[in-house]
Design a protein around this motif. Sequence first.
Motif, PDB file in Angstrom:
ATOM      1  N   GLN A 173       0.939  -1.609  -0.151  1.00  0.00           N
ATOM      2  CA  GLN A 173       0.144   0.195   0.063  1.00  0.00           C
ATOM      3  C   GLN A 173       0.726   1.407   0.300  1.00  0.00           C
ATOM      4  O   GLN A 173       1.098   1.478   0.788  1.00  0.00           O
ATOM      5  CB  GLN A 173      -1.069  -0.228   1.156  1.00  0.00           C
ATOM      6  CG  GLN A 173      -1.983  -0.961   0.890  1.00  0.00           C
ATOM      7  CD  GLN A 173      -2.570  -1.156   2.610  1.00  0.00           C
ATOM      8  OE1 GLN A 173      -2.260  -0.183   3.358  1.00  0.00           O
ATOM      9  NE2 GLN A 173      -3.672  -2.581   2.760  1.00  0.00           N
ATOM     10  N   ALA A 174       0.017   2.102  -0.608  1.00  0.00           N
ATOM     11  CA  ALA A 174       1.659   3.504  -1.084  1.00  0.00           C
ATOM     12  C   ALA A 174       1.899   4.219   0.660  1.00  0.00           C
ATOM     13  O   ALA A 174       2.635   5.415   0.087  1.00  0.00           O
ATOM     14  CB  ALA A 174       0.409   4.471  -0.883  1.00  0.00           C
ATOM     15  N   ALA A 175       0.628   3.887   1.598  1.00  0.00           N
ATOM     16  CA  ALA A 175       1.467   4.741   2.967  1.00  0.00           C
ATOM     17  C   ALA A 175       2.278   3.474   3.965  1.00  0.00           C
ATOM     18  O   ALA A 175       2.504   4.697   4.957  1.00  0.00           O
ATOM     19  CB  ALA A 175      -0.322   5.222   4.027  1.00  0.00           C
ATOM     20  N   TRP A 176       2.794   3.120   3.146  1.00  0.00           N
ATOM     21  CA  TRP A 176       3.763   1.995   3.683  1.00  0.00           C
ATOM     22  C   TRP A 176       5.192   2.643   3.814  1.00  0.00           C
ATOM     23  O   TRP A 176       5.675   3.176   3.318  1.00  0.00           O
ATOM     24  CB  TRP A 176       4.050   0.727   3.141  1.00  0.00           C
ATOM     25  CG  TRP A 176       2.347  -0.700   3.481  1.00  0.00           C
ATOM     26  CD1 TRP A 176       1.503   0.146   4.265  1.00  0.00           C
ATOM     27  CD2 TRP A 176       2.218  -1.691   3.454  1.00  0.00           C
ATOM     28  NE1 TRP A 176       0.582  -0.986   4.717  1.00  0.00           N
ATOM     29  CE2 TRP A 176       0.861  -2.224   4.136  1.00  0.00           C
ATOM     30  CE3 TRP A 176       2.544  -2.482   2.785  1.00  0.00           C
ATOM     31  CZ2 TRP A 176       0.093  -3.263   3.923  1.00  0.00           C
ATOM     32  CZ3 TRP A 176       2.078  -4.070   2.815  1.00  0.00           C
ATOM     33  CH2 TRP A 176       0.979  -4.299   2.996  1.00  0.00           C
ATOM     34  N   PRO A 177       5.892   2.359   4.936  1.00  0.00           N
ATOM     35  CA  PRO A 177       7.603   2.419   4.587  1.00  0.00           C
ATOM     36  C   PRO A 177       7.894   1.964   3.652  1.00  0.00           C
ATOM     37  O   PRO A 177       7.398   1.324   2.543  1.00  0.00           O
ATOM     38  CB  PRO A 177       8.098   1.787   5.980  1.00  0.00           C
ATOM     39  CG  PRO A 177       7.345   1.328   6.693  1.00  0.00           C
ATOM     40  CD  PRO A 177       5.876   1.328   5.617  1.00  0.00           C
TER      41      PRO A 177
END
Length: 287
Positions: A173-177
Amino acid sequence: MSAPGFTGGRLDRADRLRHDPDALAAATDWRARLLVLGPGYEPQVGDDGRLGWTSIADAPEDAELVLLGLADDRAHFAAITGESGGAPFRSPRLLAALGLMAEGEAATWGAARSVLDWHARHRFCGNCGTGTAPFRAGWGRKCPNCATEHFPRVDPVVIMIAEHDGRALLGRQAAWPQGRYSALAGFLEPGESIEEAVAREIGEEAGVRVRDVRYVASQPWPFPAQLMIACVAQAEDDAITLDRHELEDAIWVPRDEVRAVLAGEPGAFVAPPPYAIAHTLLTRWAA
């Protein structure tokens, strides 16, 4: 192999005390302990990896308590706070604490965090709207108006990898590190089996058709209160069609590369943290 994170708690949950107010009162004596929690239910973890506890006498005079369980016949409690329920924020300090906890400690903290958050979300009766009060040693709330009883809920989530030709399907997901890839996951829907949910979620998120779903392990996840059900499924083909609302990317990773990344070597992805069941799932698949 190591057990999934947030499992292996050492407290006796002592259900018998939840149904016996007199016995519960007797257990709430000078020896009873209170879990030390900061804002956002953050734990205090010592150099030995153990949770911080204080005397029950340190609880506010009017505090409502949740009985977490017994250890050496000593009752252990958490205090219901005035925090509001909401999307849990996992601060860097919390994530660091999870990595420091000794075996079984995360299970105790996770149970406390989940039930305290549930109390924050269920102060009013879902049937008539009246304010509710804790009962059964904090493992339920009861409405004084319509007598409806409410109990902590657990939401089932499937988390899974599809395998094809010795490779595992991982997504991010885009929000992950940066570089983090993990197993795909999604909530079970009403009227759906675990196997059906696995197939639907992989199909929806990555466009991959799967069969032969097999269960691997489960894990309570206290953000706020899920049961993660880890599975592996056999993919019928390796064509990926991403749902961009769910995933930024998805890749097929060979077993040898999964093993290398889990061993700390550089690779095509950054592995999920050890306390996440996605790490357990990849470890067991790789082995």
